[in-house]
Design an enzyme around this catalytic site. Structure first.
Site, PDB file in Angstrom:
ATOM      1  CD  GLU A   1      -4.247  -0.409   9.206  1.00 42.00           C
ATOM      2  OE1 GLU A   1      -3.566  -1.455   9.141  1.00 42.00           O
ATOM      3  OE2 GLU A   1      -4.876   0.053   8.243  1.00 42.00           O
TER       4      GLU A   1
ATOM      5  CG  ASP B   1      -4.002   7.684   7.430  1.00 45.92           C
ATOM      6  OD1 ASP B   1      -5.021   7.842   6.725  1.00 45.92           O
ATOM      7  OD2 ASP B   1      -3.608   6.569   7.793  1.00 45.92           O
TER       8      ASP B   1
ATOM      9  CD  GLU C   1      -3.118   1.001   2.046  1.00 44.02           C
ATOM     10  OE1 GLU C   1      -3.138   0.109   2.893  1.00 44.02           O
ATOM     11  OE2 GLU C   1      -4.078   1.785   1.853  1.00 44.02           O
TER      12      GLU C   1
HETATM   13  C1  RAM Z   1      -6.342   2.279   4.750  1.00 49.49           C
HETATM   14  C2  RAM Z   1      -5.155   3.106   4.983  1.00 49.49           C
HETATM   15  C3  RAM Z   1      -5.377   4.422   5.673  1.00 49.49           C
HETATM   16  C4  RAM Z   1      -6.793   4.798   5.828  1.00 49.49           C
HETATM   17  C5  RAM Z   1      -7.644   4.316   4.703  1.00 49.49           C
HETATM   18  C6  RAM Z   1      -9.096   4.672   4.839  1.00 49.49           C
HETATM   19  O1  RAM Z   1      -6.084   1.345   3.756  1.00 49.49           O
HETATM   20  O2  RAM Z   1      -4.198   2.347   5.644  1.00 49.49           O
HETATM   21  O3  RAM Z   1      -4.737   4.487   6.902  1.00 49.49           O
HETATM   22  O4  RAM Z   1      -6.834   6.186   5.900  1.00 49.49           O
HETATM   23  O5  RAM Z   1      -7.528   2.958   4.479  1.00 49.49           O
END
Ligand code: RAM
Length: 917
Positions: A776, A512, A505
């Site tokens: 996360e 963020d 990713e």
């Molecule tokens: C995820 C990302 C990010 C977030 C979005 C909505 O894949 O890691 O942190 O802002 O989605």
């Protein structure tokens, strides 16, 4: 004889000390920088820069009364004959971002500047040291070079994903210089990532240049001083070119895309010889190329393979026979793609980490633990035998058997290989990839050798900025939290602000970024970093005013509330925390268009803009449980209001009264509609909407409610929190607002309670599960349940947004006027902590704040840098009625149970509260 000598020395010393005092000038200013904090930049971008300097901390000068800046084309014209520009004596206390007002600086132009200040009408300082600016190439018209690349193969090799395999290209050009060299500059960039060499010498420590911008619109160029690397006679310029962000298997779609354009490079070497003659070597069809070099493959997600059997000894040096290499193909520069000097420092190797542990896993396989989740690459120093293939796999975590855990990397292989061509001890660091890891599994080494810890060193890489803030407290877990936030920043400020650095990713997620920017500006000097990213954001704005959810845009033409609103929040925070008005000037247009877009997505001021919602809220009841329970339209309307509010504030700062009035009225209509739609008369979120912590936090944090409703709503928020035994139930959108809202309504006990929670979900909970970075999700891994199902990044800075509060309120340093021209010192001592200290390197100098309970007393120390003033707001302790400041009892204004001292001048202060009981 001897006494004569002593006498002469005495007279000499007397003379020296008198001459030093002559005119008794104030000590000169220091820390000169231009625009977003650049010091003596080479290859600079800003043709109308601004100037900043600091007043000496040691002098008795509290503030600046006037300044004078002189700018000249050569240093010897300074200070008396500034032929480029001179400000004259300006009666002003401004010492940061003073705008240059001469003719716009041109490509290649070099200027020198100096500054002095007056402390009062009659006391002027010495002139500062001389600083310089050298411009890069500002226009495509400056480029005589062409894009070059190795001819495409008839049939592409493919990766195991079916995508084109771009073997790194080695490009070279030999040329002659027939005179001594006075000055030489290499202007260079690529579609892809490159490493340049001159005569075999690596001319820069920059990593993965040119970095990542919306390449179709703008590609950043680098400028290097190669005067010393060149010589009279035969010379060679070379570069290795790999796929990087431009051509790599990268981003949500391109991971599988089979027709990505191959990398190319462009460069222009401009040489001035001792006689003043100019010679330019450009990338053109006379260059030669091969893809048969040792770097066989290199991708950002998958890693790098170096096969020493393919080494090309001296390929980048004069005399190398390149007759078997191919001639490159060329392409004209496209006028739609702007080549422009890089607007912030490139990524560099910033730090090294040595393994804290090494475990032998099986024959030929060892696991290194660096003790810290980090981002960068490994520096490998290892004995090898011909034919060995050393494999390095990277991971952030271990599974229950103690093996490397890689499931969370998605399709990113994050594996590097080194293939040995002879018996040797090699030293190798991959150059065209990066990984997020704490653990390195090394295998394939020769059985004749016993693994050593020294084989592996972690090279921490991030954009090159200084860490400007420090925080320390009496609580170890709080300190660990601060460290985790710092590492979240180091790991993700990788040319653009990434969401995560490890999985397939690694995108510039706007949501963020907007929640983390205030914290980031305490931790690091990222003014230029953010400002450069905003440039990309402006370029990615859609015609309808929408802003993509990732910048550079890799997700498509849609905007989402809370994410795309980064286009108002990031400029506002960046302006407010640096004091650089140019941020607002540059971005105001984008902010306005975004507000219009918001309006187009609203009916009767209620927004229907899509949003992923309060992302990763714990215990979500939604089908996709990454989305929180807070109603979408509540979130979208709240952000509509907030974006309008920030645009209104910006209009006011920019002196655009009509605009400010327009936004003020719009804001008031949105606020009224918001309150009516979502809140009842008791300040409660009403049916059919689900009341959530985040719903209340948005309403209160963005000031959307009338005072009466707000005063009731806070009680409902507190009830919601009590219902979860004082645990947060907030995701990416709500969590960053918790501290400021509870603080604003005096709920600081509750806030400390939530902050110091050890149970799920909380900051300390992740620390208890072993976190060395921000995760996360709070429970990405738990000792009892193992790994969560998804959203498993162990390096995701968003929840690190609490860092802002640690600096502003736990320690007590906050800007009260933009850029800390006035500082608020308002610490919140709490019985859970016995001492806290923080410092922050502002544009005026170091700000310090430090408190402790000592015995029965409370002691508070601050440092207010020169040319700023401060307001100190301290708590009132009933058992400590006697307060002194620098040893003198003070008469203080006590307002709302707080001690208020306003308009403190620069200096160091100590406040002591004596316990008289
Ligand atoms: C995820 C990302 C990010 C977030 C979005 C909505 O894949 O890691 O942190 O802002 O989605």
């Amino acid at each position: 004889m001897k006494s004569n000598l002593i006498f002469i020395i005495f007279i000499l010393l007397l003379f020296l000390s008198c001459s030093q005092k002559s005119g008794s000038n104030l000590e000169s200013p220091y820390g000169l920088s231009v625009s977003e904090g650049f010091q003596n930049p080479l290859g600079f971008y800003d043709s109308m820069p601004s100037f900043s300097w600091k007043l000496p901390k040691t002098s008795a000068v509290k503030k600046q009364n006037a300044y004078s800046i002189v700018v000249a084309s050569t240093p010897d014209l300074l200070p008396d004959s500034p032929d480029v520009w001179s400000s004259g004596k300006v009666m002003s206390n401004q010492s940061v971002f003073v705008k240059y007002a001469g003719n716009p600086l041109k490509s290649r132009q070099k200027i020198y500047w100096q500054v002095r200040y007056w402390g009062s009408e009659n006391s002027v300082s010495d002139w500062s040291e001389i600083s310089s600016i050298e411009m890069g190439l500002l226009s495509n018209a400056d480029w005589k070079a062409k894009w070059i690349k190795i001819p495409d193969p008839k049939k592409w090799d493919t990766t195991r994903y079916g995508t084109r395999l771009f073997r790194p290209q080695y490009l070279r050009k030999a040329f002659n210089i027939d005179a001594d060299i006075k000055k030489a500059r290499l202007y260079i960039t690529s579609k892809g990532v490159f490493k340049p060499y001159v005569n075999g010498e690596k001319i820069t420590e920059d990593v993965l240049t040119p970095g990542w911008t919306p390449y179709r619109k703008r590609i950043e160029t680098l400028t290097y001083d190669v005067t010393e690397a060149l010589k009279k006679g035969e010379n060679t310029i070379g570069m290795i070119l790999a796929e990087g962000w431009h051509s790599g298997r990268f981003g949500p779609r391109r991971r599988w895309d089979t027709v990505i354009a191959p990398p190319r490079a462009i460069c222009q070497l401009e040489i001035e010889d001792a006689k003043g003659k100019l010679k330019t070597i450009t990338s053109n069809n006379s260059w030669k190329a091969t893809r048969n070099g040792p770097v066989r493959v290199a991708g950002l997600y998958d890693g790098e393979t170096y096969d020493a059997n393919f080494e090309l000894p001296n390929w980048n040096q004069p005399g190398f026979d390149d007759s078997s290499w191919e001639s490159v193909t060329t392409e004209e520069i496209d006028s739609k793609t702007k080549l422009f000097p890089k607007k912030h420092a490139a990524i560099k190797n910033k730090q090294i980490l040595h393994p804290v542990k090494m475990t032998v896993q099986k024959t030929n396989q060892v696991l290194f633990d660096l003790g810290q989740n980090m981002v960068g690459v490994v520096d490998l120093k290892i004995p090898v035998k011909k034919g060995d293939t050393i494999q390095l796999r990277h991971g952030e975590m271990l599974n229950s058997e103690g093996k490397l855990f890689t499931k969370n990397l998605g399709s990113a292989k994050a594996t590097d290989y080194y293939i040995a061509k002879e018996d040797n001890t090699i030293s190798w660091q991959p150059e065209f990839t990066f990984h997020g890891f704490r653990y390195v599994e090394l295998s394939g080494f020769n059985k004749d050798f016993t693994a050593q810890k020294s084989w592996v060193t972690g090279i921490v890489q991030h954009s090159d900025f200084d860490m400007s803030g420090n925080f320390h407290s009496s609580n170890d877990k709080l300190n660990q939290l601060h460290s985790n936030i710092q590492w979240g920043l180091r790991g993700n400020f990788f040319d653009v602000p990434l969401d995560c650095p490890q999985r397939s990713e690694r995108l510039g997620w706007t949501g963020d970024a907007q929640v983390f920017i205030p914290t980031s500006l305490f931790l690091s000097d990222t003014h230029a970093f953010w400002s450069a990213w905003l440039n990309s954001m402006r370029e990615e704005q859609f015609n309808n005013g929408g802003i993509p959810v990732v910048v550079p845009n890799f997700t498509g033409n849609f905007a989402q509330a809370g994410w795309s609103d980064a286009c108002t929040i990031v400029p506002w925070e960046l302006y407010y925390r640096t004091g650089d008005i140019k941020v607002l000037e540059d971005n105001y247009d984008m902010m306005q268009k975004w507000c219009d877009y918001h309006t187009s997505e609203a009916t009767n001021n209620i927004s229907h803009m899509s949003t992923v919602g309060d992302w990763l809220q714990p215990y979500s009841q939604q089908k996709d449980d990454r989305r929180g329970d807070t109603p979408n339209t509540l979130i979208s309307t709240a952000f509509y209001a907030y974006s309008v509010q920030l645009t209104m504030q910006s209009a006011a700062i920019l002196g655009l009264e009509d605009d400010a009035n327009y936004y003020r009225e719009l804001l008031s209509s949105i606020n009224q509609a918001f309150e009516k739609e979502y809140f009842d008369n008791n300040g409660q979120i009403k049916a059919p909407y689900t009341p959530t912590q985040t719903g209340y936090l948005l309403a209160l944090g963005f000031n959307l409610l009338s005072p009466k409703t707000a005063n009731q709503a806070i009680n409902h928020l507190v009830k919601e929190i009590a219902a979860t035994q004082n645990h947060l139930r907030t995701g990416f959108i709500g969590t960053p607002l918790l501290a400021s809202v509870l603080d604003k309504y005096g709920q600081t006990d509750l806030l400390y309670n939530i902050l110091f929670k050890e149970t799920y979900p909380s900051w300390f909970y992740s620390i208890n599960q072993g976190a060395t970075t921000m995760w996360e999700r709070w429970d990405g891994y738990t000792h009892d349940k193992g790994f969560a199902n998804r959203a498993l990044s162990f390096n995701h800075y968003a929840y690190g947004a609490i860092g802002q509060w640690l600096y502003e309120r736990t320690a007590g340093i906050a800007p009260l006027k933009a850029g800390y021209k006035k500082i608020q010192f308002a610490p919140l001592p709490h019985q859970t902590l016995s001492a806290v200290s923080a410092d922050y390197e502002s544009n005026y100098g170091k700000i310090k704040s430090k408190w402790k309970f000592k015995g029965n007393d409370f002691i508070y120390n601050i440092v207010v840098p020169p040319n700023t003033t401060a307001k100190v707001v301290l708590p009132k302790f009933n058992n400590m009625p006697d307060i002194s400041m620098n040893g003198k009892k003070i008469d203080v204004t006590i307002k709302n149970e707080k001690v208020n001292i306003d308009n403190l001048q620069s200096g160091a202060y100590e406040f002591i509260y004596k316990n008289t009981h």
